[in-house]
Design an enzyme around this catalytic site. Structure first.
Site, PDB file in Angstrom:
ATOM      1  N   ARG A  55       0.818  -1.209   0.000  1.00 38.97           N
ATOM      2  CA  ARG A  55       0.000   0.000   0.000  1.00 38.97           C
ATOM      3  C   ARG A  55       0.862   1.275   0.000  1.00 38.97           C
ATOM      4  O   ARG A  55       0.697   2.153  -0.845  1.00 38.97           O
ATOM      5  CB  ARG A  55      -0.842  -0.051   1.267  1.00 38.97           C
ATOM      6  CG  ARG A  55      -2.019   0.818   1.334  1.00 38.97           C
ATOM      7  CD  ARG A  55      -2.712   0.504   2.654  1.00 38.97           C
ATOM      8  NE  ARG A  55      -3.237  -0.864   2.674  1.00 38.97           N
ATOM      9  CZ  ARG A  55      -4.442  -1.195   2.223  1.00 38.97           C
ATOM     10  NH1 ARG A  55      -5.236  -0.278   1.732  1.00 38.97           N
ATOM     11  NH2 ARG A  55      -4.864  -2.441   2.260  1.00 38.97           N
ATOM     12  N   THR A  56       1.785   1.342   0.936  1.00 39.48           N
ATOM     13  CA  THR A  56       2.627   2.533   1.053  1.00 39.48           C
ATOM     14  C   THR A  56       3.506   2.700  -0.185  1.00 39.48           C
ATOM     15  O   THR A  56       3.691   3.788  -0.712  1.00 39.48           O
ATOM     16  CB  THR A  56       3.506   2.441   2.324  1.00 39.48           C
ATOM     17  OG1 THR A  56       2.661   2.274   3.446  1.00 39.48           O
ATOM     18  CG2 THR A  56       4.346   3.686   2.510  1.00 39.48           C
ATOM     19  N   LYS A  85      23.964 -10.427   1.150  1.00 37.16           N
ATOM     20  CA  LYS A  85      25.414 -10.272   1.337  1.00 37.16           C
ATOM     21  C   LYS A  85      25.767  -9.625   2.675  1.00 37.16           C
ATOM     22  O   LYS A  85      26.936  -9.412   2.980  1.00 37.16           O
ATOM     23  CB  LYS A  85      26.005  -9.474   0.167  1.00 37.16           C
ATOM     24  CG  LYS A  85      26.047 -10.309  -1.106  1.00 37.16           C
ATOM     25  CD  LYS A  85      26.515  -9.522  -2.305  1.00 37.16           C
ATOM     26  CE  LYS A  85      26.464 -10.404  -3.551  1.00 37.16           C
ATOM     27  NZ  LYS A  85      26.426  -9.613  -4.775  1.00 37.16           N
ATOM     28  N   ARG A 106      11.427   2.122   3.633  1.00 46.39           N
ATOM     29  CA  ARG A 106      10.725   1.468   4.735  1.00 46.39           C
ATOM     30  C   ARG A 106      11.634   0.363   5.232  1.00 46.39           C
ATOM     31  O   ARG A 106      12.354  -0.258   4.448  1.00 46.39           O
ATOM     32  CB  ARG A 106       9.409   0.872   4.259  1.00 46.39           C
ATOM     33  CG  ARG A 106       8.552   0.337   5.417  1.00 46.39           C
ATOM     34  CD  ARG A 106       7.322  -0.304   4.865  1.00 46.39           C
ATOM     35  NE  ARG A 106       6.410  -0.740   5.892  1.00 46.39           N
ATOM     36  CZ  ARG A 106       5.365  -0.037   6.303  1.00 46.39           C
ATOM     37  NH1 ARG A 106       5.135   1.163   5.805  1.00 46.39           N
ATOM     38  NH2 ARG A 106       4.543  -0.533   7.196  1.00 46.39           N
ATOM     39  N   HIS A 134       5.875   6.704  11.069  1.00 41.32           N
ATOM     40  CA  HIS A 134       5.367   6.564   9.702  1.00 41.32           C
ATOM     41  C   HIS A 134       4.793   7.928   9.334  1.00 41.32           C
ATOM     42  O   HIS A 134       3.584   8.101   9.229  1.00 41.32           O
ATOM     43  CB  HIS A 134       4.291   5.472   9.687  1.00 41.32           C
ATOM     44  CG  HIS A 134       3.859   5.049   8.311  1.00 41.32           C
ATOM     45  ND1 HIS A 134       4.509   5.444   7.163  1.00 41.32           N
ATOM     46  CD2 HIS A 134       2.845   4.255   7.906  1.00 41.32           C
ATOM     47  CE1 HIS A 134       3.888   4.901   6.122  1.00 41.32           C
ATOM     48  NE2 HIS A 134       2.882   4.182   6.546  1.00 41.32           N
TER      49      HIS A 134
END
Ligand SMILES: [Zn+2]
Lengths: 307, 153
Positions: A55-56, A85, A106, A134
């Site tokens: 969604r974001t 890695k 994020r 957020h």
């Protein structure tokens, strides 16, 4: 005049002043009315999701494209060679930032965005860091409140559901402290607003009270911000007993103040019944759409000296 | 009578005396400043009578002056303590501790999901007095903890 957000990192909602919040909201309003496909012309934005959030991510990437920019990045950092890695976030950020004009990220760990901001040569925009912040969710919430009420000042805002762990609730309440809001809380005993935030509200001179039912709220609230009470936080019988008190139906809204609007960060499960969708009070789908405009506003302000 | 009072803990010729430590905090300070693993000569007194505190702890460290970082840590556990710099059996300097506003790299963040644990950065806390406790807020994860939790006590 240079806008105050130009080249600034957007990590935490508490970093932003009242004037900056108002500038983002008014810019979102302008961009919703008159789209601008030139504001990110020639800019490359990193869209780095070290943790998946469809969604974001879609909302950010839509915002970039609507403003005429392009993006590079990944949708789930766990599957990238960066993660495999074992490179530090600090190193990944330094490299990716050098390719781009802004760094949207994020990450599953708290503090990741603050750390990235220390290592990035371009503005970092936090799309969520673990259970911490957020900020763009809060910006779209503020924009939706402004759009539906015509002001951000002196509103009566009720929060319902999981007020203990809900970071969207915490950030929005913190932001509204700058606008002299009045709060009402409706939550199960185990999920009430944490003390450290109540202290902050007291310090900011914000009035708040605890309510026991929707009936106590809807006749006076301007905004009812709903969140989900998660099953995982209770055992089964306890949950059944508790959850029913925090499910909003259209019957609860018979006495609602005419300007009341209901917000929800989505996805909803069953905490708002679908009959509420057809009432004039439902605003959560407009709110989700506003996510694109709020993110457009933020990107535009961070990457343009003036608009 | 004056003589008797002075002799609560044996006097030192050169070094540092940390006085007016709230009773019970002395042992935490010794541990936190890692004074116990050294060959410094240390004299301690626990639960001594004190006009201001009722009971107090006292620590005397010979031939050693505290640096600023140590003083900051000390301020966290005993903000009302006094540090006396002793030369030739008398007090040459005296300063009161206060709670530091910030503390860098001394303690790890108690939040196990905080990004600082696997990245090349120092921990960083801002401090705030709240009622009888000191709250420490991590600059990165933005979580607040009581000082005793941060110090692992
Ligand atoms: Zn932390």
């Amino acid at each position: 005049m240079t806008n105050p957000l130009y080249k600034k990192h957007i990590v935490s909602i508490t970093d932003l002043t009242r004037e900056e919040l108002e500038l983002i909201v008014s810019t979102a309003e302008k961009l919703k009315k008159s789209p601008r496909s030139d504001l990110l012309q020639g800019k490359v934005i990193a869209s780095c999701f070290f943790e998946a959030s469809t969604r974001t991510r879609l909302s950010f990437e839509t915002a970039v494209q609507r403003l005429g920019g392009t993006f590079i990045g990944f949708a789930d950092g766990g599957n990238t060679s960066l993660a495999k890695k074992g490179e530090t976030l600090a190193d990944s950020v330094q490299v990716i930032a050098s390719y781009t004009d802004a760094f949207v990220m994020r990450h599953p760990q708290e503090g990741a965005a603050r750390l990235a901001a220390e290592f990035s040569t371009v503005p970092v925009i936090n799309g969520g860091d673990g259970s911490n912040q957020h900020p763009t969710q809060t910006l779209l919430d503020l924009f939706s409140i402004y759009e539906s009420q015509g002001t951000l000042d002196g509103l009566k805002v009720a929060f319902c559901g999981d007020l203990k762990y809900g970071r969207t609730v915490h950030s929005l309440a913190q932001a509204l402290c700058q606008f002299g809001a009045e709060f009402t809380f409706l939550a199960p005993d185990a999920l009430t607003m944490p003390d450290f935030l109540l202290h902050d509200f007291e310090e900011a001179g914000i009035k708040f009270r605890h309510a026991d039912s929707f009936e106590e709220i809807v006749h006076e609230a301007d905004i009812l911000y709903m969140t989900r009470v998660q099953k995982e936080r209770f055992d089964e019988t306890e949950y059944k007993h508790i959850a029913s008190r925090f499910i909003l139906t259209s019957e609860h809204l018979l006495e609602a103040k005419p300007n009341l609007r209901i917000l929800h960060p989505l996805p909803r499960v069953d905490e708002i019944t679908v009959d509420v969708d057809r009432t004039p009070y439902a605003y959560y789908f407009q709110q989700a759409e506003n996510g694109v405009y709020a993110r457009e506003a933020l990107l535009a302000l961070v990457l343009n000296e003036s608009i | 009578m004056v003589e008797k009072k002075k002799l609560q803990v044996e006097a030192i010729s050169t070094g540092t005396v940390i006085d007016h430590i709230p009773a019970g905090q002395g042992i935490k300070i010794l541990r936190q400043l890692q004074l116990l693993g050294t060959d410094l000569r240390i004299t301690v007194g626990f639960n001594l009578p004190s006009k201001e505190l009722g009971m107090k702890d006292i620590i005397k460290v010979e031939n050693r002056l505290f640096d600023e970082a140590e003083a900051s840590e000390l301020g966290l556990f005993a903000p009302k303590a006094t540090i006396n710099v002793i030369e030739d059996y008398s007090v040459r300097g005296k300063f009161k501790m206060s709670v530091p506003e910030q503390l860098e790299s001394v303690f790890e963040c108690p939040n196990s999901n905080c990004i600082t644990h696997n990245e090349p950065v120092q921990s960083f806390f801002t401090l705030k007095q709240r009622e009888n406790d000191i709250q420490m807020k991590c600059k990165y994860c933005e979580k607040s903890f009581s000082k005793d939790i941060v110090a692992g006590l």
